[in-house]
Scaffold this active site. Structure first.
Site, PDB file in Angstrom:
ATOM      1  N   TYR A 117       0.860  -1.012  -0.042  1.00  0.00           N
ATOM      2  CA  TYR A 117      -0.095  -0.091  -0.180  1.00  0.00           C
ATOM      3  C   TYR A 117       1.050   1.324  -0.020  1.00  0.00           C
ATOM      4  O   TYR A 117       1.848   1.391   0.671  1.00  0.00           O
ATOM      5  CB  TYR A 117      -0.900  -0.029   1.157  1.00  0.00           C
ATOM      6  CG  TYR A 117      -1.587   1.235   1.465  1.00  0.00           C
ATOM      7  CD1 TYR A 117      -2.762   1.550   0.655  1.00  0.00           C
ATOM      8  CD2 TYR A 117      -1.571   2.324   2.299  1.00  0.00           C
ATOM      9  CE1 TYR A 117      -3.639   2.505   0.418  1.00  0.00           C
ATOM     10  CE2 TYR A 117      -2.222   3.150   2.342  1.00  0.00           C
ATOM     11  CZ  TYR A 117      -3.264   3.465   1.589  1.00  0.00           C
ATOM     12  OH  TYR A 117      -4.077   4.463   1.702  1.00  0.00           O
TER      13      TYR A 117
ATOM     14  N   ASP B  25      -2.974   5.425  -2.835  1.00  0.00           N
ATOM     15  CA  ASP B  25      -4.087   6.306  -2.235  1.00  0.00           C
ATOM     16  C   ASP B  25      -3.942   7.342  -3.405  1.00  0.00           C
ATOM     17  O   ASP B  25      -3.149   8.218  -3.404  1.00  0.00           O
ATOM     18  CB  ASP B  25      -3.342   6.962  -0.959  1.00  0.00           C
ATOM     19  CG  ASP B  25      -4.086   7.840  -0.305  1.00  0.00           C
ATOM     20  OD1 ASP B  25      -4.977   8.372  -1.009  1.00  0.00           O
ATOM     21  OD2 ASP B  25      -3.879   8.133   0.753  1.00  0.00           O
TER      22      ASP B  25
ATOM     23  N   HIS C 116      -7.463   4.306  -4.622  1.00  0.00           N
ATOM     24  CA  HIS C 116      -8.753   4.451  -3.729  1.00  0.00           C
ATOM     25  C   HIS C 116      -8.862   5.977  -3.936  1.00  0.00           C
ATOM     26  O   HIS C 116      -8.047   6.827  -3.915  1.00  0.00           O
ATOM     27  CB  HIS C 116      -8.582   4.093  -2.379  1.00  0.00           C
ATOM     28  CG  HIS C 116      -7.694   4.494  -1.291  1.00  0.00           C
ATOM     29  ND1 HIS C 116      -7.786   5.801  -0.802  1.00  0.00           N
ATOM     30  CD2 HIS C 116      -6.728   3.877  -0.621  1.00  0.00           C
ATOM     31  CE1 HIS C 116      -6.793   5.993   0.091  1.00  0.00           C
ATOM     32  NE2 HIS C 116      -6.375   4.905   0.103  1.00  0.00           N
TER      33      HIS C 116
ATOM     34  N   GLU D 220     -14.274   5.260   5.483  1.00  0.00           N
ATOM     35  CA  GLU D 220     -13.262   5.816   6.465  1.00  0.00           C
ATOM     36  C   GLU D 220     -13.624   6.089   7.732  1.00  0.00           C
ATOM     37  O   GLU D 220     -14.772   6.569   7.870  1.00  0.00           O
ATOM     38  CB  GLU D 220     -12.664   7.103   5.484  1.00  0.00           C
ATOM     39  CG  GLU D 220     -11.865   7.743   6.365  1.00  0.00           C
ATOM     40  CD  GLU D 220     -10.182   6.975   6.675  1.00  0.00           C
ATOM     41  OE1 GLU D 220     -10.382   5.957   6.991  1.00  0.00           O
ATOM     42  OE2 GLU D 220      -9.392   7.567   6.469  1.00  0.00           O
TER      43      GLU D 220
ATOM     44  N   CYS E 198      -6.607  14.065   6.514  1.00  0.00           N
ATOM     45  CA  CYS E 198      -6.904  12.584   7.060  1.00  0.00           C
ATOM     46  C   CYS E 198      -8.042  12.233   7.427  1.00  0.00           C
ATOM     47  O   CYS E 198      -8.642  13.106   8.110  1.00  0.00           O
ATOM     48  CB  CYS E 198      -5.752  12.368   8.122  1.00  0.00           C
ATOM     49  SG  CYS E 198      -5.939  11.118   9.097  1.00  0.00           S
TER      50      CYS E 198
ATOM     51  N   ASP F 105      -6.108   9.922  -3.070  1.00  0.00           N
ATOM     52  CA  ASP F 105      -6.577  11.265  -2.658  1.00  0.00           C
ATOM     53  C   ASP F 105      -8.000  11.685  -3.092  1.00  0.00           C
ATOM     54  O   ASP F 105      -8.896  10.735  -3.492  1.00  0.00           O
ATOM     55  CB  ASP F 105      -5.797  12.561  -2.620  1.00  0.00           C
ATOM     56  CG  ASP F 105      -4.557  12.248  -1.694  1.00  0.00           C
ATOM     57  OD1 ASP F 105      -4.533  11.453  -0.562  1.00  0.00           O
ATOM     58  OD2 ASP F 105      -3.597  13.310  -1.439  1.00  0.00           O
TER      59      ASP F 105
ATOM     60  N   GLU G 224     -11.309   9.391  -3.165  1.00  0.00           N
ATOM     61  CA  GLU G 224     -12.259   9.680  -1.802  1.00  0.00           C
ATOM     62  C   GLU G 224     -13.191  10.971  -2.091  1.00  0.00           C
ATOM     63  O   GLU G 224     -12.819  11.791  -3.122  1.00  0.00           O
ATOM     64  CB  GLU G 224     -11.412   9.882  -0.505  1.00  0.00           C
ATOM     65  CG  GLU G 224     -10.697  11.477  -0.540  1.00  0.00           C
ATOM     66  CD  GLU G 224      -9.422  11.541   0.233  1.00  0.00           C
ATOM     67  OE1 GLU G 224      -8.758  10.491   0.411  1.00  0.00           O
ATOM     68  OE2 GLU G 224      -9.352  12.345   0.711  1.00  0.00           O
TER      69      GLU G 224
ATOM     70  N   ASN H 271      -9.497   0.368   7.386  1.00  0.00           N
ATOM     71  CA  ASN H 271      -8.113   1.114   7.657  1.00  0.00           C
ATOM     72  C   ASN H 271      -7.637   1.114   8.945  1.00  0.00           C
ATOM     73  O   ASN H 271      -8.299   1.793   9.924  1.00  0.00           O
ATOM     74  CB  ASN H 271      -8.288   2.554   7.163  1.00  0.00           C
ATOM     75  CG  ASN H 271      -7.276   3.545   7.444  1.00  0.00           C
ATOM     76  OD1 ASN H 271      -6.090   3.066   7.730  1.00  0.00           O
ATOM     77  ND2 ASN H 271      -7.465   4.850   7.341  1.00  0.00           N
TER      78      ASN H 271
ATOM     79  N   ARG I 212     -13.895   5.538  -1.856  1.00  0.00           N
ATOM     80  CA  ARG I 212     -13.657   5.814  -0.132  1.00  0.00           C
ATOM     81  C   ARG I 212     -14.720   6.756   0.113  1.00  0.00           C
ATOM     82  O   ARG I 212     -14.775   8.032  -0.345  1.00  0.00           O
ATOM     83  CB  ARG I 212     -12.193   6.288   0.126  1.00  0.00           C
ATOM     84  CG  ARG I 212     -12.151   6.995   1.499  1.00  0.00           C
ATOM     85  CD  ARG I 212     -10.800   7.440   1.887  1.00  0.00           C
ATOM     86  NE  ARG I 212     -10.503   8.577   2.638  1.00  0.00           N
ATOM     87  CZ  ARG I 212      -9.256   8.814   3.173  1.00  0.00           C
ATOM     88  NH1 ARG I 212      -8.326   8.237   2.964  1.00  0.00           N
ATOM     89  NH2 ARG I 212      -9.493   9.987   4.102  1.00  0.00           N
TER      90      ARG I 212
ATOM     91  N   ASP J 111      -0.598  15.982   4.853  1.00  0.00           N
ATOM     92  CA  ASP J 111      -1.374  15.407   3.780  1.00  0.00           C
ATOM     93  C   ASP J 111      -2.484  15.964   3.604  1.00  0.00           C
ATOM     94  O   ASP J 111      -3.611  15.876   4.162  1.00  0.00           O
ATOM     95  CB  ASP J 111      -1.656  13.939   4.608  1.00  0.00           C
ATOM     96  CG  ASP J 111      -2.569  12.927   3.740  1.00  0.00           C
ATOM     97  OD1 ASP J 111      -2.549  13.155   2.603  1.00  0.00           O
ATOM     98  OD2 ASP J 111      -3.034  12.033   4.405  1.00  0.00           O
TER      99      ASP J 111
END
Ligand code: MIC
Length: 305
Positions: free
Chosen positions: A51, A92, A119, A192, A129, A94, A121, A215, A162, A65
């Site tokens: 990952y 990821d 993924h 999430e 986050c 985002d 989101e 997660n 996500r 992040d």
């Protein structure tokens, strides 16, 4: 065998290799691997997929992040993790770095860099986050359009949608969004920041047959659960996203303090991977052996007097 040899490559696209792992019974544990070396160590420990965490990539760059990393910066990480380990890599993505066309560009770039899965989101920028407060959500239809765009661009990439909705819209909101994203064509859902066993179980119960990702990030809203527990809750994949970075970062912090204090690293030697073990991990000898089979020095004939 080093990555330089063509026959070290699988001819099966990374996304298909990821799907094959998911076709087996049980949950797939996918540890965060924040660089190529970490991915090699994860593989040596027996993991079958890797990952790439946005939080870990950005932290390793000394950045927060907040969605400011670019698609090409992420591609640099994908290339090294995929190349060094040969493992299928879940990345990821985002928010997809923008709207529909940006999402499509991301899919093409990630696939070309060697990714197996991504993924995406439903936050708006600046994203956060998922375990922090005051996240701002995109309208569900906008996110569904991004999922459809990702599908339009992908050849083999496995697309996980996500949803960050549980905190602001509750479990009902998160389930409704997940259903919409599945209708838009997502392969799986990542709910999430669920924070109780009941929430994890209820989410899975209300999305029967949908592959779900859990997660297990530390210092967040989710209590510690093991791989076996998440499997029992009904989850098909789980990640430990930032864990390797957190452990490595603490070791580094101690090292710099120790050098500054002691005038050298002599008191840290027992915490170091030895040169021998480091070289074994990156297959130093394999590259040299390969070189020896290919490069033969040609000694020039002595020039006649
Ligand atoms: C999964 C995650 O998106 C990540 O970047 O790894 C983060 C992890 C974290 O910050 O702990 C998340 O939003 O959960």
């Amino acid at each position: 065998m080093t990555y330089l040899s063509a026959d070290s490559y699988s001819h099966i696209p990374a996304g298909e290799r990821f799907r094959a792992l998911l076709a087996r019974p049980g949950i797939l544990g996918i540890p965060g691997t924040h660089n190529g070396l970490a991915a090699q160590q994860a593989k040596a420990a027996g993991f079958e997929a890797a990952y790439l965490s946005g939080a870990a990539m950005t932290a390793s760059m000394g950045l927060p992040d907040l969605g400011i990393i670019t698609v090409d910066e992420v591609a640099f990480f994908i290339r090294q993790v995929a190349r060094a380990s040969g493992l299928p890599v879940l990345v990821d993505g985002d928010t997809g770095y923008g709207e529909a066309l940006n999402v499509m560009h991301m899919v093409r770039t990630f696939e070309d860099a060697g990714a197996a899965a991504v993924h995406l989101e439903d936050q708006i920028l600046p994203k956060k986050c998922g375990h922090l407060n005051d996240k701002k959500l995109a309208p569900a239809q906008d996110m569904a359009a991004k999922v459809a765009a990702a599908l339009h661009a992908r050849r083999h990439l496995y697309i996980i949608a996500r949803t960050d909705a549980a905190a602001s819209e509750g479990l009902d909101g998160a389930v409704a969004r997940a259903k919409l994203y599945m209708e838009a064509g997502a392969d799986a859902i990542f709910p999430e920041a669920l924070n109780t066993e009941e929430m994890f179980r209820e989410f899975a119960k209300r999305l029967p047959g949908v592959p779900l990702l859990a997660n297990m990030t530390e210092f967040g809203r989710t209590p510690f659960y093991t791989k076996e527990q998440f499997q029992d809750f009904g989850y098909k994949m789980m990640i430990w996203p930032v864990t390797s970075l957190r452990v490595a970062a603490l070791a580094q912090e101690k090292l710099y303090k120790s050098i500054a204090q002691d005038g050298g690293a002599q008191n840290c030697v027992d915490q170091m991977l030895t040169r021998k073990d480091l070289y074994a991990t990156i297959d130093y000898a394999g590259f040299e052996a390969l070189d020896a089979t290919i490069v033969k020095t040609v000694v020039p004939e002595a020039t006649p007097a």
